[in-house]
Enzyme design. Structure first.
Site, PDB file in Angstrom:
ATOM      1  N   HIS B  61       0.819  -1.220  -0.083  1.00  0.00           N
ATOM      2  CA  HIS B  61       0.031  -0.023   0.074  1.00  0.00           C
ATOM      3  C   HIS B  61       0.987   1.447  -0.043  1.00  0.00           C
ATOM      4  O   HIS B  61       1.289   1.500   1.127  1.00  0.00           O
ATOM      5  CB  HIS B  61      -0.940  -0.014   1.340  1.00  0.00           C
ATOM      6  N   ARG B  65       2.365   8.996  -6.448  1.00  0.00           N
ATOM      7  CA  ARG B  65       1.924  10.145  -6.806  1.00  0.00           C
ATOM      8  C   ARG B  65       2.324  10.422  -8.574  1.00  0.00           C
ATOM      9  O   ARG B  65       1.806  11.518  -8.822  1.00  0.00           O
ATOM     10  CB  ARG B  65       2.713  11.369  -6.059  1.00  0.00           C
ATOM     11  N   ASN B  95      -4.550   6.279  -7.158  1.00  0.00           N
ATOM     12  CA  ASN B  95      -5.266   7.703  -7.207  1.00  0.00           C
ATOM     13  C   ASN B  95      -4.009   8.858  -7.510  1.00  0.00           C
ATOM     14  O   ASN B  95      -3.577   9.649  -6.718  1.00  0.00           O
ATOM     15  CB  ASN B  95      -5.884   8.140  -5.765  1.00  0.00           C
ATOM     16  N   ASP B 153      -8.851   3.276  -3.351  1.00  0.00           N
ATOM     17  CA  ASP B 153      -8.124   3.845  -2.298  1.00  0.00           C
ATOM     18  C   ASP B 153      -8.361   5.297  -2.162  1.00  0.00           C
ATOM     19  O   ASP B 153      -7.753   6.081  -3.221  1.00  0.00           O
ATOM     20  CB  ASP B 153      -6.712   3.509  -1.928  1.00  0.00           C
ATOM     21  N   HIS B 180     -10.693   0.886   0.728  1.00  0.00           N
ATOM     22  CA  HIS B 180     -10.623   2.012   1.839  1.00  0.00           C
ATOM     23  C   HIS B 180     -12.088   2.037   2.385  1.00  0.00           C
ATOM     24  O   HIS B 180     -12.876   2.744   1.945  1.00  0.00           O
ATOM     25  CB  HIS B 180     -10.046   3.131   1.053  1.00  0.00           C
ATOM     26  N   HIS B 233      -5.687  -0.414   5.540  1.00  0.00           N
ATOM     27  CA  HIS B 233      -5.488   0.275   6.901  1.00  0.00           C
ATOM     28  C   HIS B 233      -6.491   0.421   8.039  1.00  0.00           C
ATOM     29  O   HIS B 233      -7.170   1.383   8.183  1.00  0.00           O
ATOM     30  CB  HIS B 233      -5.054   1.750   6.619  1.00  0.00           C
ATOM     31  N   ASP B 306       1.120   2.471   3.804  1.00  0.00           N
ATOM     32  CA  ASP B 306       0.399   3.691   3.308  1.00  0.00           C
ATOM     33  C   ASP B 306       0.915   4.842   3.127  1.00  0.00           C
ATOM     34  O   ASP B 306       0.561   6.034   3.521  1.00  0.00           O
ATOM     35  CB  ASP B 306      -1.053   3.772   4.303  1.00  0.00           C
TER      36      ASP B 306
END
Lengths: 308, 425
Positions: B61, B65, B95, B153, B180, B233, B306
């Site tokens: 996880h 970016r 994402n 997520d 998520h 998470h 994460d």
């Protein structure tokens, strides 16, 4: 051999021997369609109401031709020009038509159970020409007839049914009918379009297209409706085409005498490669031809045979 | 390096559940039994005396970016942080901008990773197109182009019907759905755990149940549809209890927690520390304890970081204004080793949580063990090395960590991946 039920709503209304009786009868009627004068007086004086609440090309014209060839009087209710548009309920529509003494209703409706509902409030025979996602028994009979023309023993066949099983009345009737005759049935499609509950021992969920198609004697492809993507059942038609289309390569894994059926209407190159149809590897037109014979047989058995 | 012998280390293999001092042999990136002849010609040797040899760590996880937010992190800097953290494989969440909801983005990520040629990158595709929760992404296409799971997520899948069909559709392709789990409306404008501390600071809180309601829903969906679900998470005692019970009842679910949830509590925000702001938030001490217990009893399957980089400027603001998330690749193993020293986890447990289990959940093919035929992915750790996590040690482009200047014990010294021996620290 006789059949004494008033209606044909579900393929489950028929025993194994009933199914063979319907098919044998259909074979006889098929000969009439091949003659120069395609008409017999069998149902002279009988009135049949065709009640189609949903668009239909094949089923509707096939029932109408069957009625004409048997000399029955047909009445086609066009729903868009009927009192249904004024808000008349299904029950009132049937009760009013019932007063005109029809002998049969042929019903296509977008709601599951509509044909059953009608059969309970009329003395006329009711034939289900497709109700919602429930059943399409005459399609099942014509598929069985088409298979039997080329395969001797349905009990020894592997049949793959591929596509949107969940919403398909054709799939449901075929699963019931073919498993009753002993075929081994493999279903494949995205899990979001597969049935969730097992109701026959002969039915297996395949894990891949390859597993479904491998050594299959019969492959029944189903139509995917474009609107399924908007309710999350599938991501897109492009993705469906990439992963659930019958291609020549996949077809080569099947038994060498495989026959491919599709109830129509076909989305070429979505659920089935256009080339498979163009190269005459399907029995789609044979199915349509047998559709007339099967519907003649259904009308004859329900209306024409003298009942006690 | 085509042939490598690692000598004298304590080899921890979670597949055979052994921790034995032995030598291992890696040939062309694959772990091999030693050949019968004693000497292997042309082999490089690494003396791991006094060191621990783990199967290559996998962080399932991570937010890299790229594309879209390269000022926070990029694939290369994320991988370098992974190396320094002892990871041989990292899995990136979708994402980005554009999000990884298509073959083209997915292939871009994998090709870029390949050209960097440092550690393994596995990609996680989107559940929904554009991560907007309105229609399914082309999940088959994502799998075919290499994605190992799907997840929205960061944006929970709010619509239960979409979640249901995502689980079913992904099952067709044998892909796990990573959830998520969060009731986004219940979170509202919350910025930290709802409790005494949020009340004292006068900021809006995120209640435990914002997580637990969604965990319960997702667990029920996965159970009903018999589909593979991994919950990301996990941070609360309530979530742990729901998952524990569902596992007992045979649900096909797995879950992860992150080192900060078993290390820090909501108290870390007492000075409005934006580097302790993440989602889910740091919880109460009770929750921290429950997470530790769940790691011990196997309710939690995976420790993932994460890793969520945000620039210093973005974090240098008020608690309300700062984005959620902290970096974690370099602190994940040292923080987990604390549980080893507290005698809560064995080294084998750690190898399961940080290597074998993620490999199995994501089906990463013969990873997570040190056995003949497994990938030659190895992490070599000095578990007694004392060091300070200073800001200048951070390899990420972003420095948003609540652990800066903290004393750690235990540091990865080398990793072996793709037939390369790389110095980690």
């Amino acid at each position: 051999m006789s059949f004494d039920k008033k209606d044909l709503i579900s393929i489950n209304d028929l025993t194994k021997s009933d199914i063979y009786y319907f098919i044998e009868t259909a074979k006889e009627f098929k000969k009439i369609s091949l003659k120069d004068i395609k008409k017999v007086p069998t149902l002279r004086g009988k009135t049949v109401v065709n009640l189609f609440y949903e668009p239909s090309t094949r089923t509707r014209s096939s029932f109408e031709i069957a009625q004409k060839r048997l000399s029955a009087d047909s009445l086609n209710i066009s729903i868009s020009q009927s009192s249904v548009t004024k808000g008349e309920s299904l029950k009132d529509t049937i009760l009013n038509l019932e007063s005109m003494k029809p002998d049969a209703f042929i019903v296509r409706h977008h709601e599951s159970g509509a044909s059953y509902f009608i059969s309970k409030i009329t003395k006329a025979s009711t034939i289900n020409a497709g109700d919602g996602m429930n059943e399409h028994p005459t399609q099942c009979l014509l598929d069985i007839m088409t298979i039997m023309e080329e395969k001797s023993d349905i009990g020894s066949l592997k049949v793959a049914i591929i596509g949107d099983i969940y919403h398909s009345r054709v799939a449901r009737s075929n699963i019931y009918g073919l498993s009753k005759l002993g075929a081994e049935i493999y279903l494949y499609g995205p899990y979001s379009l597969l049935p969730r509950f097992k109701d026959s021992r002969n039915v297996k969920i395949a894990r891949s297209m390859e597993e479904a198609v491998k050594n299959a004697d019969v492959i029944i492809m189903l139509r995917i409706q474009k609107e399924r993507a908007s309710y999350y059942f599938i991501p897109s038609i492009e993705e469906y085409r990439n992963f659930f289309k019958l291609t020549p390569n996949l077809l080569s894994l099947a038994s060498k005498d495989v026959i491919v059926l599709h109830p129509g209407p076909v989305n070429r190159d979505v659920e089935i490669a256009g080339s498979i149809i163009n190269e005459n590897k399907t029995r789609i037109l044979k199915q349509v031809e047998n559709g007339v014979a099967v519907r003649m047989a259904c009308l004859y058995i329900l209306l024409g045979v003298q009942k006690n | 390096m085509r042939k490598l012998i690692i000598k004298n280390g304590i080899v921890v293999d979670p597949v055979t559940k052994t921790e034995i001092k032995r030598d291992i042999y890696i040939e062309n990136g694959v772990i091999k039994d030693f050949p019968r002849e004693k000497t292997i010609k042309g082999a490089e040797t690494l003396d791991a005396k006094g060191l621990i040899v783990l199967p290559g760590l996998i962080d399932m996880h991570v937010h890299l970016r790229e594309p879209g937010f390269e000022y926070k992190e990029n694939i290369k800097s994320g991988m370098e942080a992974g190396v320094a953290g002892g990871f041989t494989s990292i899995c990136c969440m979708p994402n980005t901008n554009p999000p990884n909801d298509s073959k083209s983005v997915n292939s871009f990520l994998l090709n870029k990773a390949k050209s960097i040629n440092l550690i393994n990158l596995f990609t996680i595709g989107a559940v929904s197109k554009g991560l907007n929760g309105a229609s399914l992404a082309n999940i088959g296409e994502l799998k075919e182009s290499g994605a190992v799971a799907i997840s929205d997520d960061g944006n929970p899948v709010d619509d239960s019907s979409l979640m249901a069909r995502a689980l079913l559709y992904a099952k067709t392709f044998d892909l796990p759905v990573i959830s998520h789990s969060e009731d986004i409306k219940l979170r509202g404008k919350g910025v930290m755990n709802e409790g005494a501390v949020s009340q004292r600071l006068g900021v809006a809180g995120i209640p435990n149940i914002a997580e637990e309601i969604a965990v319960a829903r997702d667990v029920l969906l996965a159970k009903y549809y018999d589909a593979r679900l991994h919950i990301a998470h996990v941070s609360t005692k309530g979530s742990v209890n729901i998952i524990r019970r569902a596992k007992k009842e045979g649900a096909n679910i797995t879950c992860e927690t992150c080192p900060h949830y078993f290390t820090l509590s909501e108290d870390s925000l007492l000075n409005y520390n934006t580097n302790a702001k993440m989602n889910p938030p740091l919880r109460a001490k009770d929750d921290v304890l429950a997470i530790k217990e769940a790691l011990l009893d196997g309710t939690i399957d995976v420790i993932a970081s994460d890793h969520a980089p945000h620039s210093e400027d973005e974090k240098d603001t008020t608690l309300d204004d700062a984005p959620f998330g902290i970096i974690g690749l370099q602190t994940s193993l040292p923080l987990t080793l604390k549980l080893y020293r507290e005698k809560r986890l064995t080294l084998t447990d750690i190898a399961m949580l940080m290597s074998l289990n993620p490999a199995n959940i994501l089906n990463l093919g013969n990873r997570g063990g040190i056995k003949n035929g497994f990938a030659g992915d190895i992490t070599i750790v000095d578990i007694n090395k004392k060091w300070v996590f200073t800001k200048d040690r951070i390899k990420s482009l972003s420095k948003n960590s609540p652990f800066i200047d903290m004393d750690f014990v235990g540091l990865p010294l080398y990793i072996v991946v793709n037939a390369n021996l790389i110095k980690a620290n």
